[in-house]
Design a protein around this motif. Structure first.
Motif, PDB file in Angstrom:
ATOM      1  N   TYR A 156      -3.928  22.662  43.499  1.00 18.21           N
ATOM      2  CA  TYR A 156      -2.571  23.263  43.333  1.00 18.21           C
ATOM      3  C   TYR A 156      -2.818  25.087  43.213  1.00 18.21           C
ATOM      4  O   TYR A 156      -3.950  25.039  42.347  1.00 18.21           O
ATOM      5  N   THR A 157      -1.570  25.880  43.271  1.00 17.25           N
ATOM      6  CA  THR A 157      -1.757  27.323  43.297  1.00 17.25           C
ATOM      7  C   THR A 157      -0.203  27.826  42.955  1.00 17.25           C
ATOM      8  O   THR A 157       0.169  27.076  43.142  1.00 17.25           O
ATOM      9  N   THR A 158      -0.739  28.727  41.557  1.00 12.70           N
ATOM     10  CA  THR A 158       0.544  28.851  41.517  1.00 12.70           C
ATOM     11  C   THR A 158       0.843  30.732  42.474  1.00 12.70           C
ATOM     12  O   THR A 158       2.138  31.152  42.518  1.00 12.70           O
ATOM     13  N   ILE A 159      -0.102  30.630  43.239  1.00 14.79           N
ATOM     14  CA  ILE A 159       0.736  32.063  44.879  1.00 14.79           C
ATOM     15  C   ILE A 159       1.378  30.584  45.840  1.00 14.79           C
ATOM     16  O   ILE A 159       0.551  29.524  46.046  1.00 14.79           O
ATOM     17  N   ASP A 160       2.383  31.581  46.706  1.00 12.72           N
ATOM     18  CA  ASP A 160       2.687  30.807  47.292  1.00 12.72           C
ATOM     19  C   ASP A 160       2.519  30.905  48.470  1.00 12.72           C
ATOM     20  O   ASP A 160       3.331  30.313  49.819  1.00 12.72           O
ATOM     21  N   ASP A 161       1.369  31.836  48.298  1.00  7.92           N
ATOM     22  CA  ASP A 161       0.708  31.859  50.003  1.00  7.92           C
ATOM     23  C   ASP A 161      -0.237  30.577  49.766  1.00  7.92           C
ATOM     24  O   ASP A 161      -1.724  30.830  49.827  1.00  7.92           O
ATOM     25  N   THR A 162      -0.011  29.908  50.214  1.00  8.20           N
ATOM     26  CA  THR A 162      -1.325  28.705  49.963  1.00  8.20           C
ATOM     27  C   THR A 162      -2.872  28.541  51.145  1.00  8.20           C
ATOM     28  O   THR A 162      -3.632  28.515  50.385  1.00  8.20           O
ATOM     29  N   ALA A 163      -1.804  29.727  51.997  1.00  7.90           N
ATOM     30  CA  ALA A 163      -3.448  28.997  53.416  1.00  7.90           C
ATOM     31  C   ALA A 163      -4.505  30.315  52.622  1.00  7.90           C
ATOM     32  O   ALA A 163      -5.774  30.033  52.815  1.00  7.90           O
ATOM     33  N   ASP A 164      -4.113  31.618  52.150  1.00  9.91           N
ATOM     34  CA  ASP A 164      -4.781  32.147  51.491  1.00  9.91           C
ATOM     35  C   ASP A 164      -5.880  31.510  50.858  1.00  9.91           C
ATOM     36  O   ASP A 164      -6.860  31.773  50.489  1.00  9.91           O
ATOM     37  N   PHE A 165      -5.433  30.796  49.567  1.00  7.53           N
ATOM     38  CA  PHE A 165      -6.115  30.363  48.421  1.00  7.53           C
ATOM     39  C   PHE A 165      -6.575  28.999  49.088  1.00  7.53           C
ATOM     40  O   PHE A 165      -7.679  29.095  48.447  1.00  7.53           O
ATOM     41  N   ASP A 166      -6.457  28.139  50.072  1.00  9.00           N
ATOM     42  CA  ASP A 166      -7.049  27.180  50.552  1.00  9.00           C
ATOM     43  C   ASP A 166      -8.463  27.678  51.416  1.00  9.00           C
ATOM     44  O   ASP A 166      -9.390  27.386  51.406  1.00  9.00           O
ATOM     45  N   HIS A 167      -8.457  29.708  52.059  1.00 14.31           N
ATOM     46  CA  HIS A 167      -9.457  29.797  52.488  1.00 14.31           C
ATOM     47  C   HIS A 167     -10.466  30.301  51.848  1.00 14.31           C
ATOM     48  O   HIS A 167     -11.511  29.957  51.937  1.00 14.31           O
ATOM     49  N   HIS A 168     -10.302  30.644  50.580  1.00 15.05           N
ATOM     50  CA  HIS A 168     -11.282  31.348  49.475  1.00 15.05           C
ATOM     51  C   HIS A 168     -11.770  30.662  49.026  1.00 15.05           C
ATOM     52  O   HIS A 168     -12.708  29.969  48.423  1.00 15.05           O
ATOM     53  N   ALA A 169     -11.171  29.147  48.543  1.00 11.07           N
ATOM     54  CA  ALA A 169     -11.166  28.326  47.770  1.00 11.07           C
ATOM     55  C   ALA A 169     -12.216  27.491  48.416  1.00 11.07           C
ATOM     56  O   ALA A 169     -13.172  26.850  47.692  1.00 11.07           O
ATOM     57  N   SER A 170     -12.049  27.206  49.506  1.00  5.41           N
ATOM     58  CA  SER A 170     -12.926  26.600  49.771  1.00  5.41           C
ATOM     59  C   SER A 170     -14.684  26.976  49.891  1.00  5.41           C
ATOM     60  O   SER A 170     -15.496  26.473  50.079  1.00  5.41           O
ATOM     61  N   GLN A 171     -14.122  28.011  50.294  1.00 10.87           N
ATOM     62  CA  GLN A 171     -15.648  28.544  50.170  1.00 10.87           C
ATOM     63  C   GLN A 171     -16.399  28.618  48.611  1.00 10.87           C
ATOM     64  O   GLN A 171     -18.110  28.165  48.761  1.00 10.87           O
ATOM     65  N   PHE A 172     -15.690  29.139  47.216  1.00  9.04           N
ATOM     66  CA  PHE A 172     -16.040  28.383  46.288  1.00  9.04           C
ATOM     67  C   PHE A 172     -16.841  26.840  46.206  1.00  9.04           C
ATOM     68  O   PHE A 172     -16.962  26.416  45.525  1.00  9.04           O
TER      69      PHE A 172
END
Length: 280
Positions: free
Chosen positions: A247-263
């Motif tokens: 879950y994320t508090t930013i509404d652009d979940t696609a951007d979160f998913d992109h960077h999170a996948s690298q971590f």
């Protein structure tokens, strides 16, 4: 929003995924939820009051998803909010819940990594200014001499996907030079921010040979294994279906998913949440 009673893992952004990854490696059977407060990140330069407010809102949200225990996989939140949460907030409304941080487990073992008894600590401005590592390391390893250095531009570089670009080298070198100038005897550097492992290779490349670089993921995961073994009243409440939700508090979940996948070193599919709804 979720079922069962998962372990909660919280960070102000995506850095905590480096810890989450290590926790899953050591405890793969449990259910987990991860929450990144990306909508209000970074926390590093914010006040104690604001960091406590944000962290407590996120912790309460995770409790409402069924978590009996939440790991603050964030050094700034651990430094500036954990003590108040443990001593004041939990006894009032969540006496059966637990919130754990990353600073104490690290302080307990960091002395095992050094031969000179001089270490460097790199962290956000908030973590360094809090003095939390100085206090905790003094408690567990008073023989160590600790040198601290804030690296305020590293988290923005990492959060914006610039950590592996050539431009990051300047800022890596800048803060390492400032740290190493404090003593020629530093032989161990603690990355006291869960974002920093993504810069680990650049950090090592700019350090003298023989200087250890210590990340926190495996340390925190091992500590959690020990904690659950010592607290069956918590461990027995956690469901074990191998579920992992993000879950994320930013509404652009696609951007979160992109960077999170690298971590996370695996695909991440997140949902947006407003943690402030229903918070006290």
């Amino acid at each position: 929003m979720t079922t069962g009673t998962p372990i909660g893992v919280f960070d102000s952004g995506i850095g905590g995924l480096t810890v989450f990854r290590s926790i899953i490696a050591q405890l793969p059977a449990y259910d987990y939820i991860y929450l990144g407060d990306n909508g209000r990140a970074p926390y590093g330069n914010r006040s104690f009051k604001t960091i406590h407010q944000y962290t407590w809102e996120c912790v309460q949200w995770m409790f409402k998803q069924g978590c009996p225990v939440v790991i603050l996989a964030c050094n700034t939140a651990s430094a500036k909010a954990l003590r108040t949460i443990q001593q004041q907030d939990l006894p009032k409304a969540y006496a059966d819940k637990r919130v754990l941080g990353v600073i104490r487990p690290t302080a307990e073992v960091i002395g095992n990594y050094t031969n000179t008894n001089e270490i460097g600590v790199l962290g956000t401005k908030g973590t360094i200014q809090s003095g939390s590592y100085l206090l905790e390391i003094e408690h567990f390893a008073p023989q160590l001499k600790v040198h601290q250095q804030a690296a305020p531009l590293w988290v923005p570089l990492i959060e914006n996907g610039e950590y592996d670009k050539p431009g990051a080298d300047y800022y890596v070198q800048l803060y390492l030079d400032q740290l190493m100038a404090q003593s020629p005897n530093i032989d161990t550097i603690l990355l006291a921010c869960t974002h920093y492992p993504l810069l680990a290779e650049k950090i090592k490349a700019h350090l003298p040979a023989g200087v250890n670089v210590v990340a926190q993921g495996d340390i925190v995961a091992t500590s959690l294994v020990d904690y659950l073994g010592r607290h069956p009243e918590i461990e027995q409440r956690i469901t074990q279906t191998g579920s992992r939700k993000f879950y994320t508090t930013i509404d652009d979940t696609a951007d979160f998913d992109h960077h999170a996948s690298q971590f996370f070193n695996d695909a991440v599919k997140s949902e947006f949440v407003d943690v402030r709804e229903g918070c006290e």
